[in-house]
Scaffold this active site. Structure first.
Site, PDB file in Angstrom:
ATOM      1  CB  CYS A  50      10.572  -0.602  -4.374  1.00 27.95           C
ATOM      2  SG  CYS A  50       9.263   0.615  -4.274  1.00 27.95           S
ATOM      3  CG  ASP A  77      15.080  -1.111  -5.410  1.00 28.54           C
ATOM      4  OD1 ASP A  77      14.157  -0.424  -4.971  1.00 28.54           O
ATOM      5  OD2 ASP A  77      15.093  -1.605  -6.547  1.00 28.54           O
ATOM      6  CB  CYS A 129      19.350  -7.108  -7.300  1.00 28.60           C
ATOM      7  SG  CYS A 129      19.670  -5.777  -8.450  1.00 28.60           S
ATOM      8  CB  CYS A 182      19.926  -1.461 -10.190  1.00 25.60           C
ATOM      9  SG  CYS A 182      18.798  -2.841 -10.395  1.00 25.60           S
TER      10      CYS A 182
HETATM   11  S1  FES Z   1      17.404  -3.686  -6.751  1.00 27.03           S
HETATM   12 FE1  FES Z   1      15.644  -4.691  -7.570  1.00 27.03          FE
HETATM   13  S2  FES Z   1      16.339  -5.197  -9.532  1.00 27.03           S
HETATM   14 FE2  FES Z   1      18.057  -4.209  -8.712  1.00 27.03          FE
END
Ligand code: FES
Ligand SMILES: Cc1ncc(COP(=O)(O)O)c(C=O)c1O
Lengths: 136, 421
Positions: free
Chosen positions: A37, A39, A63, A106
């Site tokens: 995914c 993350d 991110c 997040c």
């Molecule tokens: S970790 Fe994917 S949008 Fe923030």
């Protein structure tokens, strides 16, 4: 998309990066998300005898918003009781960092991570008590 | 430091950059308009403002002449006749016109189109629409290196195939499809061959005769020309016929009505003329930059994977997966550089790049990809600066990555049951 100053500060100078000994009974570990995914967040807490979080560390693959969310939550949980820490809402994180709507998930990840760490700690304590009882 | 110095990479005058803006390394997204192109266009906004279709006075003639020259410049770059060049608003429109126009014209007899999974969205989306209108579309897979297998193409031909549409150069990974071989196969079967050359024009030698290309899409802003202009090459012999998408005054041989924007046409023409003259030397120069980047980054970092073939690739593109570091997080870290990522986090759909997925790149690795585009105004010191910034940031983010830590401990990430969310 312009990010807030607070977000950039946490991304550029993240607090509490690192790991605690996951085999220590006083440490709770939460590992949430999935590489597929995009993350993954690992959040660890070191809890004192009194149930207060003494230390917190994180590592995050994700991110900038995910990194900032995890950095922020490690700051917030230190000094809190485990039950208060598990009460932290993702919306508080999102608001503090002024996350744009597409980045709300997040902050959800950070909330999930602390909940998972607290529950891991509780499981370990439960198991520990059982061990003591069995020994008696 | 390599930040947008005003010494042009190849000695050409650079556009005037703002000193504080990041170093531009996203030449597949768009290219800055070459100052020489801007200069060529300038009079056509002001004193030479005539309508190129006005047949009865000086202003019209002047604009008409300029448009004719531009058309010849575009044609010359691809070995075509000027009469075969139709101006459009860009490659998106050209692709729509080619696919829908040819498709619809021959639909009664033939309703099958062949394209490829890694085409640009504007080709894929147009094909989806044609499918809804009753067309059959075959989407060819690509091999791990991003290139189609010619045997797959041959196997996909049917009696009702009217058109094959395969891009020249891919916008994400820069790989060059075997156009000449595809063209030969299509010609043998009397099937029209369309190629989206938005990213190929001015980057690789193209010859519509030698490559048996029947239709070719061109975009101005990908080749140091202005935005909002493109062209479609439409072969006259053997003649390709198509249904117009925009009806009106019958300009562009009835295939695309509307007053031509003479300044933009002049800009596209000038861009093509410069490309024709400088392509050979520029390709060599970019190859040196590319090789330097590639060697430096792979020397400094482990677990870096190049996406797409290195050999069959334009030198102005590199696309790497930096394992264990999420692409958008990385882009935020290298904010002095303007690059792009195939990570899901950068997209509204939260899906990682379909191009990388089509190559068979793991989703996990697709999330860690970064596209680095070099071009006419990139210098060697820019490359050194970019390597330094990217490598430094990857190292920093890996220290912060739970996946890197697990990999270092020898944990197989695939053996873990990750929670869905
Ligand atoms: S970790 Fe994917 S949008 Fe923030
Ligand atoms: C391969 C390819 N085709 C088509 C397009 C669309 O071109 P334009 O912006 O001229 O419509 C692009 C640009 O993103 C491209 O890279």
């Amino acid at each position: 998309m312009a990010y807030s100053k607070k977000l950039l500060d946490h991304y550029e100078n993240p607090r509490n990066i690192g790991s605690l000994d996951k085999n220590d009974d006083g440490v709770g570990t939460g590992l949430v998300g999935a590489p597929a995914c995009g993350d993954v967040m690992k959040l660890q807490i070191k809890v004192g005898e009194d149930g207060i979080i003494e230390d917190a560390k994180f590592k995050t693959f994700g991110c900038g918003s995910a990194i900032a969310s995890s950095s922020l939550i490690t700051e917030w949980v230190k000094g809190k009781s485990i039950d208060d820490a598990a009460e932290i809402k993702n919306s508080e994180i999102a608001q503090h960092l002024a996350l744009p709507p597409v980045k709300i998930h997040c902050s959800v990840l950070a909330e999930d991570a602390i909940k998972a760490a607290v529950s891991d700690y509780k499981v370990k304590q439960g198991a520990g008590e059982k061990k003591i009882k069995a020994a008696e | 430091m390599g930040k947008n110095t005003n010494k042009g990479g190849n000695g050409a005058a650079k556009p005037r950059w703002n000193k504080n803006s990041p170093l531009y390394l996203d030449y597949q997204a768009t290219t800055p308009t070459d100052p020489r192109v801007v200069e060529a266009m300038a009079p056509y906004w002001t004193e030479k403002f005539g309508n190129p279709h006005s047949r009865n006075h000086h202003f019209g003639w002047e604009a008409e002449e300029a448009v004719a020259k531009a058309r010849a410049q575009v044609a010359s770059l691809i070995g075509a006749n000027a009469k075969e060049v139709i101006f459009t608003s860009g490659a998106t429109e050209s692709n729509n016109l080619a696919l829908k126009g040819v498709g619809l014209f021959y639909k009664e007899k033939k309703n099958h189109i062949i394209t490829c999974l890694t085409e640009h969205k504007c080709v894929l989306d147009t094909c989806r629409h044609l499918e809804q209108d009753g067309f059959e579309v075959t989407y060819l897979p690509v091999r791990k290196n991003g290139l189609i297998d010619l045997r797959d193409l041959q196997a996909a031909f049917t009696e009702s195939t009217s058109l094959v549409s395969i891009m020249g150069v891919n916008n994400e990974i820069g790989v060059i499809q075997p156009l000449k071989e595809i063209g030969a196969l299509c010609r043998q079967r009397k099937i029209f061959f369309h190629t989206d050359c938005a990213q190929a024009i001015g980057k690789i030698p193209l010859d519509v005769e030698d490559m048996n290309i029947d239709l070719m899409s061109i975009s101005g802003h990908k080749t140091y020309g202005p935005m909002g202009i493109g062209a479609l090459y439409v072969r006259r012999r053997p003649r390709v016929r198509l249904v117009a998408m925009i009806n009106g005054g019958g300009q562009e041989r009835g295939m695309r009505s509307g007053t031509l924007p003479s300044p933009l046409c002049v800009g596209l023409g000038a861009a093509c003329a410069i490309a024709e003259k400088e392509m050979g030397a520029e390709t060599e120069r970019l190859r040196l930059l590319r090789d330097r980047f590639y060697e430096a980054i792979t020397r400094r970092l482990t677990e870096v994977y190049l996406n797409g073939d290195l050999e069959h690739r334009i030198p102005g593109n590199l696309n790497f997966s930096f394992a264990f570091v999420e692409g958008e997080g990385l882009m935020m870290g290298v904010k002095e550089l303007a690059v792009s990522s195939g990570s899901a986090c950068t997209s509204a759909s939260l899906e990682p790049s379909y191009v990388l997925r089509a190559l068979g790149v793991d989703v996990e690795l697709a999330h860690t990809s970064l596209r680095i585009g070099f071009g006419r105004f990139t210098s060697m010191e820019d490359v050194d600066f970019a390597v330094e910034r990217i490598a430094g940031e990857v190292e920093r983010l890996r220290e912060m990555s739970p996946l890197w830590e697990m990999a270092q401990e020898g944990i197989d990430l695939k053996s873990i049951e990750w929670a869905d969310h």
